[in-house]
Design a protein around this motif. Structure first.
Motif, mmCIF file in Angstrom:
data_model
loop_
_atom_site.group_PDB
_atom_site.id
_atom_site.type_symbol
_atom_site.label_atom_id
_atom_site.label_comp_id
_atom_site.label_asym_id
_atom_site.label_seq_id
_atom_site.Cartn_x
_atom_site.Cartn_y
_atom_site.Cartn_z
ATOM 1 N N PHE A 1 50.047 -97.901 8.165
ATOM 2 C CA PHE A 1 48.653 -98.285 7.981
ATOM 3 C C PHE A 1 48.387 -99.701 8.478
ATOM 4 O O PHE A 1 47.249 -100.020 8.837
ATOM 5 C CB PHE A 1 48.239 -98.113 6.518
ATOM 6 C CG PHE A 1 47.819 -96.704 6.198
ATOM 7 C CD1 PHE A 1 46.496 -96.315 6.283
ATOM 8 C CD2 PHE A 1 48.766 -95.743 5.861
ATOM 9 C CE1 PHE A 1 46.106 -95.015 6.030
ATOM 10 C CE2 PHE A 1 48.393 -94.430 5.600
ATOM 11 C CZ PHE A 1 47.058 -94.060 5.681
ATOM 12 N N PHE A 2 49.414 -100.536 8.541
ATOM 13 C CA PHE A 2 49.236 -101.834 9.174
ATOM 14 C C PHE A 2 48.999 -101.662 10.669
ATOM 15 O O PHE A 2 48.157 -102.347 11.261
ATOM 16 C CB PHE A 2 50.458 -102.727 8.937
ATOM 17 C CG PHE A 2 50.144 -103.933 8.111
ATOM 18 C CD1 PHE A 2 49.597 -105.062 8.683
ATOM 19 C CD2 PHE A 2 50.379 -103.929 6.752
ATOM 20 C CE1 PHE A 2 49.295 -106.172 7.927
ATOM 21 C CE2 PHE A 2 50.070 -105.023 5.975
ATOM 22 C CZ PHE A 2 49.526 -106.164 6.568
ATOM 23 N N ALA B 1 42.993 -91.438 17.835
ATOM 24 C CA ALA B 1 44.076 -92.093 18.578
ATOM 25 C C ALA B 1 44.708 -93.212 17.743
ATOM 26 O O ALA B 1 45.934 -93.373 17.726
ATOM 27 C CB ALA B 1 43.543 -92.652 19.896
ATOM 28 N N VAL B 2 43.873 -93.984 17.050
ATOM 29 C CA VAL B 2 44.380 -95.070 16.199
ATOM 30 C C VAL B 2 45.257 -94.511 15.085
ATOM 31 O O VAL B 2 46.344 -95.036 14.798
ATOM 32 C CB VAL B 2 43.198 -95.877 15.620
ATOM 33 C CG1 VAL B 2 43.666 -96.786 14.488
ATOM 34 C CG2 VAL B 2 42.530 -96.706 16.711
ATOM 35 N N VAL B 3 44.801 -93.428 14.450
ATOM 36 C CA VAL B 3 45.557 -92.826 13.343
ATOM 37 C C VAL B 3 46.875 -92.236 13.849
ATOM 38 O O VAL B 3 47.942 -92.459 13.249
ATOM 39 C CB VAL B 3 44.714 -91.750 12.637
ATOM 40 C CG1 VAL B 3 45.562 -90.960 11.643
ATOM 41 C CG2 VAL B 3 43.524 -92.384 11.923
ATOM 42 N N LEU B 4 46.820 -91.492 14.945
ATOM 43 C CA LEU B 4 48.035 -90.864 15.477
ATOM 44 C C LEU B 4 49.039 -91.915 15.924
ATOM 45 O O LEU B 4 50.256 -91.735 15.727
ATOM 46 C CB LEU B 4 47.677 -89.938 16.639
ATOM 47 C CG LEU B 4 46.951 -88.642 16.270
ATOM 48 C CD1 LEU B 4 46.594 -87.849 17.520
ATOM 49 C CD2 LEU B 4 47.793 -87.791 15.320
ATOM 50 N N ARG B 5 48.561 -92.994 16.522
ATOM 51 C CA ARG B 5 49.489 -94.047 16.933
ATOM 52 C C ARG B 5 50.217 -94.634 15.719
ATOM 53 O O ARG B 5 51.435 -94.828 15.741
ATOM 54 C CB ARG B 5 48.747 -95.161 17.677
ATOM 55 C CG ARG B 5 49.684 -96.202 18.273
ATOM 56 C CD ARG B 5 48.961 -97.370 18.882
ATOM 57 N NE ARG B 5 48.328 -98.230 17.877
ATOM 58 C CZ ARG B 5 48.068 -99.520 18.051
ATOM 59 N NH1 ARG B 5 48.390 -100.102 19.211
ATOM 60 N NH2 ARG B 5 47.505 -100.235 17.117
ATOM 61 N N GLY B 6 49.450 -94.914 14.650
ATOM 62 C CA GLY B 6 50.064 -95.449 13.444
ATOM 63 C C GLY B 6 51.074 -94.505 12.826
ATOM 64 O O GLY B 6 52.120 -94.932 12.325
ATOM 65 N N ILE B 7 50.776 -93.208 12.872
ATOM 66 C CA ILE B 7 51.688 -92.215 12.298
ATOM 67 C C ILE B 7 52.967 -92.102 13.116
ATOM 68 O O ILE B 7 54.077 -92.059 12.563
ATOM 69 C CB ILE B 7 50.988 -90.842 12.217
ATOM 70 C CG1 ILE B 7 49.877 -90.866 11.157
ATOM 71 C CG2 ILE B 7 51.987 -89.730 11.914
ATOM 72 C CD1 ILE B 7 49.006 -89.635 11.137
ATOM 73 N N ILE B 8 52.827 -92.085 14.445
ATOM 74 C CA ILE B 8 53.957 -91.779 15.320
ATOM 75 C C ILE B 8 54.913 -92.961 15.488
ATOM 76 O O ILE B 8 56.131 -92.807 15.365
ATOM 77 C CB ILE B 8 53.452 -91.286 16.691
ATOM 78 C CG1 ILE B 8 52.761 -89.930 16.532
ATOM 79 C CG2 ILE B 8 54.601 -91.178 17.690
ATOM 80 C CD1 ILE B 8 51.997 -89.478 17.759
ATOM 81 N N VAL B 9 54.367 -94.149 15.755
ATOM 82 C CA VAL B 9 55.258 -95.264 16.110
ATOM 83 C C VAL B 9 56.095 -95.742 14.926
ATOM 84 O O VAL B 9 57.135 -96.384 15.115
ATOM 85 C CB VAL B 9 54.468 -96.449 16.704
ATOM 86 C CG1 VAL B 9 53.750 -96.046 17.975
ATOM 87 C CG2 VAL B 9 53.492 -97.044 15.690
ATOM 88 N N ILE B 10 55.679 -95.426 13.702
ATOM 89 C CA ILE B 10 56.425 -95.875 12.527
ATOM 90 C C ILE B 10 57.369 -94.792 12.007
ATOM 91 O O ILE B 10 58.143 -95.024 11.081
ATOM 92 C CB ILE B 10 55.444 -96.326 11.411
ATOM 93 C CG1 ILE B 10 54.574 -97.473 11.925
ATOM 94 C CG2 ILE B 10 56.164 -96.801 10.157
ATOM 95 C CD1 ILE B 10 55.356 -98.730 12.287
#
Length: 315
Positions: free
Chosen positions: A110-111, A150-159
């Motif tokens: 979420f950060f 896109a913002v949500v998926l990026r946060g989910i995937i990269v972490i």
């Protein structure tokens, strides 16, 4: 400290959160401050969400991004503060190994989402000020939804690698985390194996994700300021500055503590541990508290709605 926390083990079933090491005597007083910040964050962000939903004039891309920011701040606050306060008030220091990894994932994902939302809001202000004629045709509801997704998926995937790397590491020395929550680096430092991959991936996240977001935001605002100062009249310049001042304040409240924490964590080897932990709490707790205050004060529609609410209650 009990001997069970010092004996060898392959992987712990629980971790022990120390809170703020070195400031144990001040935990109660610190908890009062944290609890106040938590209450302001929860109340303020729910008010933002309520007003954006109820006020038709706020049904615009900028305020949809603001709603996403409020939801992100609520998740960040609710995933950390209850456990921190239970530690400070009731000495409830144990946290299940899986729960610790889950908390770690939520905090960091979420950060990353919050950083992405600030980047989206910078793009919104760039289009509104630098290309006003194309604003409504570019930032349609469909485009806002795509950016948000896109913002949500990026946060989910990269972490996703964070809990995976932490779970794969062997813990054979201690399960005591000198921190008030399950921060990624604080957890992987307990591993007795080679943590170079975890460390490098953490650096990658700092420089290649948040760093790129900061560069994009900086470039956007350079263009925005150039467009503002090229306006013909002082009133026009002040009006344009007013539309992005709240966003700039929120960006500074978010990134300054993050940058300061990253620098002290990587290079401040002589900085006391309790100072590191305090800064980590500041960058986690302050933005969710300040964001609704900043936008509530600087956004005329929200300010007017609040005034009408209190006026009606007073009559």
């Amino acid at each position: 400290m009990s001997d069970s926390n010092k004996t060898d083990f392959t992987n712990p079933s629980t971790f022990i959160l120390l809170g703020i090491p070195g400031l144990e005597m001040a935990h109660v007083w610190i908890s009062i401050l944290f609890c106040t910040m938590y209450a302001i964050a929860i109340l303020g962000n729910f008010i933002i969400l309520f007003f954006v939903k109820m006020e038709p004039s706020l049904h615009e891309p900028m305020y949809y991004f603001l709603s996403m920011l409020a939801i992100t701040d609520l998740v960040l606050s609710m995933s950390t503060l209850p456990k921190i306060l239970s530690n400070f008030w009731f000495n409830s220091r144990e946290i299940n190994f899986s729960a610790c990894l889950t908390q770690m994932y939520f905090i960091h994902s979420f950060f990353v989402m919050e950083s992405g939302i600030f980047m989206a809001m910078a793009f919104d202000r760039y289009m509104a000020i630098c290309h006003p004629l194309r604003y409504s045709t570019t930032l349609t509801y469909a485009m806002v939804a795509k950016i948000g997704l896109a913002v949500v998926l990026r946060g989910i995937i990269v972490i996703l690698s964070y809990p995976f790397l932490a779970r794969q590491s062997p813990y054979c020395r201690t399960n005591i985390i000198p921190h008030s929550y399950c921060e990624y680096i604080a957890v992987v430092k307990l591993a007795c194996g080679n943590i170079s991959i975890s460390s490098y991936y953490g650096l990658f996240m700092v420089f290649c994700v948040r760093g790129l977001d900061m560069i994009f935001i900086a470039v956007s605002y350079i263009q925005i300021l150039r467009a503002i100062f090229s306006l013909p009249t002082k009133d026009a310049r002040l009006k344009a500055l007013g539309t992005c001042s709240s966003h700039l304040c929120a960006i500074l409240a978010f990134y300054i503590p993050v940058i300061f924490f990253s620098l002290t964590h990587r290079f401040g080897h002589n900085v006391p541990l309790h100072f590191h932990v305090l800064i980590a709490n500041v960058y986690l707790l302050v933005p969710p508290m300040l964001n609704p205050i900043i936008y509530g004060v600087r956004t005329k529609q929200i300010r007017d709605r609040l005034l009408r609410l209190f006026t009606h209650k007073g009559t």
